[in-house]
Write an enzyme that holds these catalytic residues in place. Structure first.
Site, PDB file in Angstrom:
ATOM      1  N   ASP A   1      -6.215 -22.925  12.689  1.00 29.73           N
ATOM      2  CA  ASP A   1      -4.865 -22.530  12.286  1.00 29.73           C
ATOM      3  C   ASP A   1      -3.997 -23.743  11.935  1.00 29.73           C
ATOM      4  O   ASP A   1      -3.198 -23.688  11.005  1.00 29.73           O
ATOM      5  CB  ASP A   1      -4.215 -21.747  13.447  1.00 29.73           C
ATOM      6  CG  ASP A   1      -2.897 -21.112  13.067  1.00 29.73           C
ATOM      7  OD1 ASP A   1      -2.792 -20.618  11.930  1.00 29.73           O
ATOM      8  OD2 ASP A   1      -1.964 -21.093  13.904  1.00 29.73           O
TER       9      ASP A   1
ATOM     10  N   LYS B   1       7.094 -29.687   3.115  1.00 32.35           N
ATOM     11  CA  LYS B   1       8.185 -30.159   3.974  1.00 32.35           C
ATOM     12  C   LYS B   1       8.689 -31.502   3.457  1.00 32.35           C
ATOM     13  O   LYS B   1       7.890 -32.414   3.212  1.00 32.35           O
ATOM     14  CB  LYS B   1       7.707 -30.295   5.431  1.00 32.35           C
ATOM     15  CG  LYS B   1       7.424 -28.955   6.113  1.00 32.35           C
ATOM     16  CD  LYS B   1       7.028 -29.150   7.566  1.00 32.35           C
ATOM     17  CE  LYS B   1       6.523 -27.865   8.198  1.00 32.35           C
ATOM     18  NZ  LYS B   1       7.532 -27.016   8.795  1.00 32.35           N
TER      19      LYS B   1
ATOM     20  N   LYS C   1       0.213 -24.073  21.303  1.00 31.49           N
ATOM     21  CA  LYS C   1       1.281 -23.072  21.417  1.00 31.49           C
ATOM     22  C   LYS C   1       1.716 -23.029  22.872  1.00 31.49           C
ATOM     23  O   LYS C   1       0.963 -23.386  23.770  1.00 31.49           O
ATOM     24  CB  LYS C   1       0.754 -21.713  20.992  1.00 31.49           C
ATOM     25  CG  LYS C   1       0.387 -21.694  19.505  1.00 31.49           C
ATOM     26  CD  LYS C   1       0.663 -20.345  18.878  1.00 31.49           C
ATOM     27  CE  LYS C   1       0.275 -20.324  17.415  1.00 31.49           C
ATOM     28  NZ  LYS C   1       1.392 -20.681  16.530  1.00 31.49           N
TER      29      LYS C   1
ATOM     30  N   HIS D   1      -2.761 -28.302   8.260  1.00 38.09           N
ATOM     31  CA  HIS D   1      -1.491 -29.022   8.407  1.00 38.09           C
ATOM     32  C   HIS D   1      -1.685 -30.441   8.968  1.00 38.09           C
ATOM     33  O   HIS D   1      -1.174 -31.413   8.424  1.00 38.09           O
ATOM     34  CB  HIS D   1      -0.537 -28.273   9.325  1.00 38.09           C
ATOM     35  CG  HIS D   1      -0.305 -26.836   8.935  1.00 38.09           C
ATOM     36  ND1 HIS D   1      -0.311 -26.407   7.633  1.00 38.09           N
ATOM     37  CD2 HIS D   1      -0.043 -25.730   9.685  1.00 38.09           C
ATOM     38  CE1 HIS D   1      -0.057 -25.106   7.604  1.00 38.09           C
ATOM     39  NE2 HIS D   1       0.098 -24.677   8.832  1.00 38.09           N
TER      40      HIS D   1
ATOM     41  N   GLU E   1       4.330 -26.362  19.618  1.00 38.41           N
ATOM     42  CA  GLU E   1       5.177 -25.177  19.392  1.00 38.41           C
ATOM     43  C   GLU E   1       5.528 -24.581  20.741  1.00 38.41           C
ATOM     44  O   GLU E   1       4.671 -24.555  21.637  1.00 38.41           O
ATOM     45  CB  GLU E   1       4.416 -24.136  18.582  1.00 38.41           C
ATOM     46  CG  GLU E   1       4.118 -24.568  17.176  1.00 38.41           C
ATOM     47  CD  GLU E   1       3.481 -23.433  16.398  1.00 38.41           C
ATOM     48  OE1 GLU E   1       4.217 -22.681  15.750  1.00 38.41           O
ATOM     49  OE2 GLU E   1       2.247 -23.297  16.458  1.00 38.41           O
TER      50      GLU E   1
ATOM     51  N   LYS F   1      -3.389 -20.077   3.265  1.00 39.49           N
ATOM     52  CA  LYS F   1      -4.411 -20.457   4.213  1.00 39.49           C
ATOM     53  C   LYS F   1      -4.691 -19.269   5.136  1.00 39.49           C
ATOM     54  O   LYS F   1      -3.816 -18.412   5.230  1.00 39.49           O
ATOM     55  CB  LYS F   1      -3.998 -21.686   5.008  1.00 39.49           C
ATOM     56  CG  LYS F   1      -2.774 -21.425   5.920  1.00 39.49           C
ATOM     57  CD  LYS F   1      -2.537 -22.554   6.850  1.00 39.49           C
ATOM     58  CE  LYS F   1      -3.010 -22.281   8.244  1.00 39.49           C
ATOM     59  NZ  LYS F   1      -2.204 -21.367   9.030  1.00 39.49           N
TER      60      LYS F   1
ATOM     61  N   HIS G   1       1.814 -25.115   3.753  1.00 42.69           N
ATOM     62  CA  HIS G   1       3.276 -25.277   3.662  1.00 42.69           C
ATOM     63  C   HIS G   1       3.745 -26.615   4.227  1.00 42.69           C
ATOM     64  O   HIS G   1       4.844 -27.060   3.936  1.00 42.69           O
ATOM     65  CB  HIS G   1       4.015 -24.081   4.278  1.00 42.69           C
ATOM     66  CG  HIS G   1       4.064 -24.074   5.778  1.00 42.69           C
ATOM     67  ND1 HIS G   1       3.052 -23.580   6.543  1.00 42.69           N
ATOM     68  CD2 HIS G   1       5.006 -24.489   6.643  1.00 42.69           C
ATOM     69  CE1 HIS G   1       3.379 -23.688   7.822  1.00 42.69           C
ATOM     70  NE2 HIS G   1       4.564 -24.252   7.914  1.00 42.69           N
TER      71      HIS G   1
ATOM     72  N   ARG H   1       0.813  -1.229   0.000  1.00 38.91           N
ATOM     73  CA  ARG H   1       0.000   0.000   0.000  1.00 38.91           C
ATOM     74  C   ARG H   1       0.841   1.272   0.000  1.00 38.91           C
ATOM     75  O   ARG H   1       0.444   2.277  -0.563  1.00 38.91           O
ATOM     76  CB  ARG H   1      -0.914   0.019   1.226  1.00 38.91           C
ATOM     77  CG  ARG H   1      -2.094  -0.929   1.066  1.00 38.91           C
ATOM     78  CD  ARG H   1      -2.907  -1.000   2.341  1.00 38.91           C
ATOM     79  NE  ARG H   1      -3.857  -2.090   2.269  1.00 38.91           N
ATOM     80  CZ  ARG H   1      -5.127  -1.956   1.947  1.00 38.91           C
ATOM     81  NH1 ARG H   1      -5.617  -0.769   1.652  1.00 38.91           N
ATOM     82  NH2 ARG H   1      -5.921  -3.003   1.916  1.00 38.91           N
TER      83      ARG H   1
HETATM   84  C1  BG6 Z   1       1.235 -21.619  10.354  1.00 37.80           C
HETATM   85  C2  BG6 Z   1       0.394 -21.169  11.508  1.00 37.80           C
HETATM   86  O1  BG6 Z   1       0.435 -22.048   9.295  1.00 37.80           O
HETATM   87  O2  BG6 Z   1       2.064 -22.690  10.778  1.00 37.80           O
HETATM   88  C3  BG6 Z   1       1.268 -20.734  12.677  1.00 37.80           C
HETATM   89  O3  BG6 Z   1      -0.423 -20.074  11.103  1.00 37.80           O
HETATM   90  C4  BG6 Z   1       2.226 -21.834  13.049  1.00 37.80           C
HETATM   91  O4  BG6 Z   1       0.480 -20.377  13.805  1.00 37.80           O
HETATM   92  C5  BG6 Z   1       2.962 -22.349  11.811  1.00 37.80           C
HETATM   93  O5  BG6 Z   1       3.143 -21.298  13.986  1.00 37.80           O
HETATM   94  C6  BG6 Z   1       3.777 -23.572  12.152  1.00 37.80           C
HETATM   95  O6  BG6 Z   1       4.582 -23.902  11.053  1.00 37.80           O
HETATM   96  P1  BG6 Z   1       5.944 -24.692  11.243  1.00 37.80           P
HETATM   97  O7  BG6 Z   1       6.437 -24.907   9.858  1.00 37.80           O
HETATM   98  O8  BG6 Z   1       6.830 -23.836  12.084  1.00 37.80           O
HETATM   99  O9  BG6 Z   1       5.565 -25.962  11.953  1.00 37.80           O
END
Ligand code: BG6
Length: 506
Positions: free
Chosen positions: A239, A186, A344, A244, A220, A152, A182, A47
């Protein structure tokens, strides 16, 4: 590996966190491996009005800060491919200028019509940007491929995901849409397929006759950091689980695909999602656990609770921990419980899947010494990527005492090269038009369909508790009761794959 065809890459959200931390370092890594097109340009939009030079300086910093290997002498060369365009992505009129900028860079660098649009922006704009691009004819494949990567979350429930899909499919075809998760990029997630389908020894055991239960953990140690505003409306289930972790389930549980092409793999994945046994709303309180971290000291340092984080409601009921038990109703998995958990501010950052094989039908050695449930195959996604098999062996000496030992493989022993980042693989695939590791719309919808009743019950049924858990612990203790096996709880992993028992570095 081949270089992708020449193309222009347009990044919406070019100055955002995702672009700076992941996308641009991934493009740099591809460039250093000779995996970018021979001729390409990156047109980043944002922006604010800044010059190309200022933007290139930002990129240099991002590459240096967020790449695992950097040759600083090559970075400024790399940034020359970047151009910056100030644009309000919500204003249809601004797209004339975008179209002009794309045409200009194409003719300057003699790049044909291939264009990749990366939507690295908040989901509120997912409906607008593709429409506005289409108004300009930028979805038209007459002069080259037009592809679009969407981050996502894709919707926030079944209905919103379906609406978004319908809007996108009004102007774009499914083949042009790359929904990114993502985790699929991996290496270790892809290795699940290789472990399963390139070895004759696992597949015969990979079913209800020999597998007792399957456990998947993604923990995490970080909190929500600066993402409180996003996380408040998301929570752990949306999330992490909807995308994932269900993908990990899909790779663990799928049937062998007929080949490794995109459609065969994605067909098998979607069949798993469609076979997930629906969770009855009345059962949600019994088969799911949600939690939220509270303030606590970790190694002497005070760590704030979720409700004290920036942009979080002090009375928030958003879950930062989710665990669930469920079944896959098909021939392979009928009756085998699956357990998932994520959170988390847990003690360490670990993602892994544990296949618990059934115990022997007869206990030849005394129950006290033989290890119930000792045959486990642990597929470590991160960190200390690798595979661990637990087997019972005789303890030397009198009698028949059985001890559980580890047979382990660590990726670090296979190669001293760094393991490529997920975004590298995914960007490379998209530039080449390979959608195997991207999510198809039917899979997204099936995943939401499975989780909607849980999310709805969590939002509306006040009798389902939200447990507090102190930051730095493994989440609500009640989650141990989800595992139905007598004497078994979750595996509590350490940072290093094979450290368990005596020593555990977190
Ligand atoms: C993301 C989430 O998609 O994946 C995050 O939005 C999370 O909250 C992250 O921390 C974890 O990814 P990775 O690759 O670190 O396991």
């Amino acid at each position: 590996m081949n270089r992708p065809d020449n193309q222009v890459i347009v990044i919406f959200g070019g100055r955002g966190d995702l672009a700076m931390r992941k996308i641009i370092p991934a493009l740099y890594a591809l460039q250093t491996q000779g995996l970018m097109p021979e001729r390409y340009a990156v047109l980043a939009t944002g922006r604010n009005s800044i010059s190309d030079d200022t933007y290139r300086k930002d990129i240099e910093k991002s590459v240096i800060s967020f790449s695992s290997e950097v040759d600083t002498s090559l970075v400024s060369d790399f940034t020359r491919a970047f151009r910056y365009l100030a644009l309000n992505p919500a204003a249809a009129d601004d797209y004339n200028r975008l179209s002009d900028a794309i045409m200009a860079v194409r003719s300057e660098l003699r790049i044909g019509g291939n264009t990749l649009f990366y939507l690295a922006i908040p989901p509120e704009l997912y409906e607008k940007i593709p429409r506005f691009l289409a108004f300009q004819g930028l979805n038209n494949q007459g002069d080259g491929c037009k592809r679009m990567i969407i981050e996502k979350p894709f919707g926030r429930d079944f209905t919103s995901a379906q609406n978004l899909n319908n809007i996108l499919l009004g102007d774009w075809s499914e083949e042009q849409i790359y929904r990114i998760d993502h985790y699929l990029g991996k290496e270790t997630v892809q290795n699940i397929l290789v472990t399963r389908f390139s070895n004759g020894i696992f597949e015969p055991l990979w079913n209800r006759s020999f597998v007792n239960h399957v456990e998947i953990t993604s923990s995490e140690s970080i909190g929500v950091e600066k993402r409180g505003a996003f996380y408040e409306h998301t929570g752990a289930m949306r999330d992490m689980v909807q995308n994932h972790l269900l993908h990990l389930v899909g790779f663990i549980a799928m049937e062998p695909p007929s080949s490794i092409d995109s459609n065969s793999i994605r067909n098998e994945l979607v069949k798993v999602f469609q076979s997930l046994r629906p969770i009855n709303p009345a059962e949600v309180g019994r088969v799911t656990i949600r939690g939220q971290y509270t303030g606590s000291h970790i190694r002497g340092e005070w760590i704030a609770g979720y409700r004290d984080e920036e942009d979080v409601d002090p009375e928030s009921v958003t879950e930062t921990y989710a665990a669930l038990q469920f079944y896959i109703d098909n021939w392979r998995w009928g009756g085998v419980p699956f357990y998932l958990r994520t959170g988390k501010r847990l003690p360490t950052r670990v993602t892994e899947a544990v296949i618990h094989f059934s115990p022997t039908p007869h206990r030849l050695f005394s129950a006290k010494t033989s290890c119930q449930g000792c045959n486990q195959l642990i597929i470590r996604i991160q960190p200390d990527e690798g595979i661990l098999l637990k087997v019972g062996v005789k303890v030397p000496g009198a009698g028949f005492n059985v001890k559980n030992v580890n047979m382990d493989f660590h990726y670090s022993e296979l190669t001293t090269d760094r393991i490529p980042e997920a975004y590298e693989r995914l960007l490379y695939d998209c530039m080449n038009g390979d959608s195997t590791l991207y999510t198809r719309s039917d899979a997204v919808l099936a995943a939401w369909k499975f989780l909607d009743p849980v999310i709805e019950a969590w939002e509306n049924d006040r009798s389902i508790p939200l447990y507090g858990y102190p930051a730095g612990t493994w989440g609500p203790e009640r989650a141990d009761e989800l595992i139905m096996e007598p004497d078994l709880t979750w595996r509590y992993p350490c940072k290093n794959l094979s450290d368990d028992g005596v020593y555990c570095e977190l």
